[in-house]
Structures are given as structure tokens and as C-alpha cells.
Design a protein around this motif. Structure first.
Motif, PDB file in Angstrom:
ATOM      1  N   ARG A  67       0.826  -1.208   0.000  1.00 37.47           N
ATOM      2  CA  ARG A  67       0.000   0.000   0.000  1.00 37.47           C
ATOM      3  C   ARG A  67       0.859   1.255   0.000  1.00 37.47           C
ATOM      4  NH1 ARG A  67      -3.915   1.855   4.920  1.00 37.47           N
ATOM      5  NH2 ARG A  67      -1.854   1.973   5.894  1.00 37.47           N
ATOM      6  N   SER A  68       1.938   1.237   0.751  1.00 39.71           N
ATOM      7  CA  SER A  68       2.779   2.442   0.842  1.00 39.71           C
ATOM      8  C   SER A  68       3.401   2.787  -0.501  1.00 39.71           C
ATOM      9  CB  SER A  68       3.867   2.251   1.897  1.00 39.71           C
ATOM     10  OG  SER A  68       4.826   1.294   1.475  1.00 39.71           O
ATOM     11  N   ARG A  69       3.647   1.778  -1.361  1.00 38.77           N
ATOM     12  CA  ARG A  69       4.238   2.044  -2.671  1.00 38.77           C
ATOM     13  C   ARG A  69       3.208   2.558  -3.678  1.00 38.77           C
ATOM     14  NH1 ARG A  69       7.201  -2.873  -1.679  1.00 38.77           N
ATOM     15  NH2 ARG A  69       5.773  -4.048  -2.998  1.00 38.77           N
ATOM     16  N   MET A  70       1.933   2.381  -3.369  1.00 43.01           N
ATOM     17  CA  MET A  70       0.889   2.780  -4.318  1.00 43.01           C
ATOM     18  C   MET A  70       0.632   4.279  -4.328  1.00 43.01           C
ATOM     19  SD  MET A  70      -1.983  -0.152  -3.756  1.00 43.01           S
ATOM     20  CE  MET A  70      -1.558  -1.878  -3.939  1.00 43.01           C
ATOM     21  N   GLY A  71       0.965   4.951  -3.255  1.00 43.69           N
ATOM     22  CA  GLY A  71       0.646   6.366  -3.175  1.00 43.69           C
ATOM     23  C   GLY A  71      -0.805   6.583  -2.794  1.00 43.69           C
ATOM     24  N   THR A  72      -1.315   7.786  -3.041  1.00 43.47           N
ATOM     25  CA  THR A  72      -2.648   8.159  -2.574  1.00 43.47           C
ATOM     26  C   THR A  72      -3.732   8.032  -3.641  1.00 43.47           C
ATOM     27  OG1 THR A  72      -2.190  10.478  -3.118  1.00 43.47           O
ATOM     28  CG2 THR A  72      -1.688   9.747  -0.864  1.00 43.47           C
TER      29      THR A  72
END
Length: 330
Positions: free
Chosen positions: A258-263
Motif C-alpha cells: 500500500r505504501s508504494r501505491m501512493g494516494t
């Protein structure tokens, strides 16, 4: 170079647009209502790779030979799309850009004279309509074939693709497909609930369920003697440890994804298919885990039920509430 792209969906449009910018002569196949729209307006790409416009030749099926072909359909449509174009494609190098485990095998069966490769891509692209795609996550792709080291032909086509979009040649491509299958466990719960991938991972109960599906996938792979390939920081050693670790610790994997996906909300390809009223490829994702497990006489209950729930949403057209989903697994 004359390059054909079979399928004008999110990934097909992305690759066609980026390859055309490198000066290649692109031919793209499209079907139904999308065909005249893309013929008239071209392909517009936005998001992670910037704003691009390409005007390739757009046809319903191939009629002339090409130097390379990319098959970018959904997994369930690959066999029909390849067969429909086989008279032109057989003997042409073919790269199958697809989720699941069967794409390259299907291409080899239908195109016995072709050198067939697989491309695993981590790009997240949202199909906004015919010829309109927004890349929500720009990421590398991985090219290979078989379970051995990358050969000279793989390295040649990797260089062609890499000039347009970051592409790496990968050893043990079959193992890398299994690693991507673990990553693809992100898809089912958004399709069942209608939530984005980020929202699913943000809910503790759904995150634990997603983690269970990932653990089950790894355990089935190990039971079938798969050696997982290295992909996006995942490796055989790390996934072997993941299969043995407690559930609370394993939740770090989806959290890191999730953290690599961005917002920007990531719907996942399965939810996007539902939004377009199309069949999903869930049988080639979670369903592939259940099928592999059955082949060796073991159970994969989490992935089997997730597959069933996606089909339930396909039939009803109604998403399930998170609490109702979790109750089905108790």
C-alpha cells in the motif's frame, strides 16, 4: 519496428502509446464499441508516464505480418484472441502481458512456430474509456520464459521494451509468475467490496483476510515445488519465511505494498472489469491457487471462497459489506 498489440485495454493501451513514442509502427486490435472510438481519437495516456497521445493503426484483427506482438488481453480472453490472429502471428515473436500462470503455455500451444515470452508488469493503470488510460502507479515490468536463466532472445526483446518503459530480464520466469500471483491477491477483496486496494488494506479485518490469501498462495506454491522468483523485493527466501511467520507479522507485506501505491485510489484490475460489466479473470488469480492446490490433493479454502465471492458479485451486481465478507470466513 512493426509491433502489434492485441487488446486495447488498460495495459495494451499503455504499452502501445509508450512504444509508439519510440518511433515503432504500432498496430492495435480493438473490439466492439471501442474500435471506432480509438480509430478516430487515438490513445491518450495520463498519470505516471506523463500525458501522451498516440495514433496507431487500429483494427479488429491483424491482417499483415509484424516483427513483434504483445498479447494484452485479460487472461480469460487470451486463447480466443490468439487463435483469431494465429494465421498472422504464428512464427512471430510473441510476448504475453498477463496475470496468472497459463499465458505463455497457451501462446505456445496455439502458435507452435513462435518464440513465446511472458511479461509480468507491476504497472497499475486505470481504463477510463476507449483510448483513455490513467497510470496510477508507474513500475517496472519483467520479461522472461521458462524456469532457467534469461536467454539471448529474452535480453534482445527486453532491450526493445526497456527503451519505452522500464523492463528487466528475469531468470526463473515461472517462479516469478508465482511471485506475481502473490501480489495479485490484492485484487479479490476490492472486487468483492467495491473499495480501493488502499481502503481494503486500511481495514484490519480485510487486511488479515488478504494476508491469509497471500500465505495460502505461498504455501500452495511451495507444496508444488515452485521456487519463487525475485520480484519487487520479494524472493523465494522471503516468501518462504512469510509462509512460516505469524499472521500479525505477515500483514507488513500488504501494508508495504500500500505504501508504494501512493494516494491515488487503486481499484485493481478485477474491480475495473466489474465496473465495465466484463467477466473478471479471478479464475486465473485466486482460482489458479485453488486449482493448483487441488492438483496435488490439498485444500486452498481462502482462495476458493474468495473466487466464489467474486463470481457472486459478478452475478448479482452488488458489492458485499466488509462485515458480511468477514462473516463468510468464520
Amino acid at each position: 519496428m512493426r509491433i502489434a498489440v492485441i487488446g486495447a485495454g488498460a495495459l495494451g493501451s499503455t504499452f502501445a502509446c509508450l512504444l509508439a513514442e519510440q518511433g515503432h509502427d504500432l498496430i492495435v486490435t480493438a473490439r466492439g464499441a471501442a474500435l471506432p472510438v480509438v480509430q478516430a481519437d487515438g490513445i491518450r495516456l495520463s498519470g505516471g508516464y506523463g500525458d501522451r497521445l498516440a495514433r496507431p493503426l487500429v483494427v479488429e484483427r491483424l491482417v499483415a505480418p509484424c516483427d513483434l506482438a504483445l498479447v494484452c488481453t485479460k487472461a480469460q480472453d487470451a486463447a480466443a484472441a490468439i487463435a483469431e490472429n494465429a494465421a498472422v502471428l504464428d512464427g512471430t515473436p510473441v510476448i504475453v502481458v498477463q496475470n496468472g500462470l497459463d499465458g505463455v503455455t497457451t501462446a505456445r500451444r496455439l502458435l507452435p512456430q513462435s518464440a513465446c515470452f511472458g511479461l509480468i508488469t507491476i504497472i497499475a493503470a486505470h481504463y477510463e474509456g476507449p483510448g483513455r488510460v490513467r497510470v496510477t502507479t508507474a513500475a517496472p515490468s519483467y520479461l522472461g520464459r521458462g524456469d532457467g536463466p534469461a536467454d539471448a532472445a529474452t535480453l534482445h526483446w527486453q532491450a526493445v521494451l526497456d527503451a519505452a518503459v522500464p523492463t528487466l530480464a528475469v531468470d526463473n520466469f515461472v517462479g516469478a509468475q508465482w511471485t506475481k500471483l502473490v501480489v495479485n491477491m490484492l485484487n479479490a477483496l476490492p472486487a468483492i467490496t467495491g473499495l480501493s486496494v488502499q481502503e481494503v488494506i486500511g481495514q484490519a479485518g480485510l487486511r488479515r483476510l488478504m494476508t491469509r490469501s497471500m500465505r495460502e498462495t505461498v504455501r500452495v506454491g511451495l507444496a508444488t515445488q515452485v521456487r519463487f522468483g525475485s520480484l519487487q523485493g520479494l524472493s523465494h527466501r522471503r516468501l518462504h519465511m512469510f509462509a512460516l511467520a505469524p499472521l500479525w507479522a505477515d500483514q507488513l507485506l500488504p501494508l508495504s505494498m500500500r505504501s508504494r501505491m501512493g494516494t491515488v485510489p487503486n481499484q485493481g484490475s478485477t474491480l475495473q472489469s466489474l465496473g465495465r460489466g466484463q467477466r473478471t479473470e479471478i479464475d486465473f488469480l485466486n482460482g489458479a491457487v485453488a486449482k493448483a492446490a487441488a492438483g496435488i490433493g490439498v485444500a486452498a479454502p481462502v482462495n476458493a471462497l474468495l473466487t466464489e465471492l467474486v463470481h457472486e458479485v459478478e452475478r448479482s451486481g452488488e458489492f458485499l459489506r466488509p462485515g458480511d465478507v468477514l462473516a463468510r470466513f468464520t
